[in-house]
Design an enzyme around this catalytic site. Sequence first.
Site, short mmCIF file in Angstrom:
data_model
loop_
_atom_site.label_atom_id
_atom_site.label_comp_id
_atom_site.label_asym_id
_atom_site.label_seq_id
_atom_site.Cartn_x
_atom_site.Cartn_y
_atom_site.Cartn_z
CG ASP A 7 -11.00 59.47 38.42
OD1 ASP A 7 -11.37 60.31 37.59
OD2 ASP A 7 -10.71 58.30 38.13
CG HIS A 40 -9.00 55.78 36.67
ND1 HIS A 40 -10.14 56.46 36.32
CD2 HIS A 40 -8.93 54.70 35.84
CE1 HIS A 40 -10.74 55.83 35.31
NE2 HIS A 40 -10.03 54.76 35.01
CB SER A 47 -9.52 53.56 31.81
OG SER A 47 -10.14 53.12 33.01
#
Length: 366
Positions: free
Chosen positions: A208, A210, A294
Amino acid sequence: MTEFAQDTLKPKADNPAAPRLLHWLPAAFLLAVVGLGAVVTLTSPGFQERVTGKDIITGTWQLSWEKGLDAKVPWRDPSVNLWGSMNYRLFAEARDGALVGKEGWLFTSEEYQTAAGDEAEIAAKVKYISEVRDELAKDGAKLVVVLIPAKARVYSEDLSAQVPAQKAPVYASFRQSLTTAGIISPDLLASFQAEKQKSSRDLFFRTDTHWTPEGAKVAAQTVALAVQELAPDLPPAEYAVQIKPATERRGDLLRYVPGPAPDQVREGEYIRTDEGGGGLLGDETLAVTLVGTSYSADSKDNVWHFDDALSQALKTEVLNAAQEGKGPIVPMREYLKSEDRKNNPPRIVIWEIPERFLRVKYQETK
């Protein structure tokens, strides 16, 4: 023109040193899929179905038929995923948008991209951040910029492709530009590097873009030290965190390569334990506002809870004005004009900005 770092370290099908099988495997796979697809398509209900109310001569019937067929042919998605998995396992490659690292690590291509106008765009970001600082100061609020280092920078040892040399100084130089402009920006890169030395916990998800809950917590603790120096008497709040059992999480980079195993995540549930907690609906004033992307937004995919980790580290409730899918600039522009700012004037605004967005041009900043 935008340039991409190429993963030249991986064996390609046209690499003379690669096994002979790899030279003809892509063509054989394509022929097999096309042959099987032709048989399945000709016998599928979607192929034989006529779309009523559409004109054959003008092409509207063909367009509608193609869209319907694409949705009804059962072999399309499995074949795409199968080839993506084979491409990953045989060639260690992903589709455009991601790059494959070592031991299951994936990286977004955004962290490798460069262009001739990057330096000017980054300078424009510093200018706009300074304008935001001045706007917030009209209400007596102070700005803290949380510059999130690129995943490829934090885990450079897990890369299989070289990041362009001109990206090496970006993080440090941008923070220095902010410091010169009188804007507080804690050094998250140093905190992440120190944490890696003493802990084996991943600070970013392998599949990912993040950070993990652990990475968000380290960031929150670093930011809290800077905020507490600016405002040591924030409205008090106490939090406890309960760690949930480990679960699988499929990262956003698996859209580009379906081969690697999903991440394991232990999400934290933050619970306020003191008697306060009215927020905007009660009598309590929230002195700290978080704006960002995000990495901060309260969404269904957010398992890192940066806002909650900040509240715990600061020992005060944080108002979350971050938004998902808009980058760092648009949420701040909207917050400055929002009812949240008007009804709950902050003392501190924390602006979370990922390094990989610094070169992205936003017309809204002009």
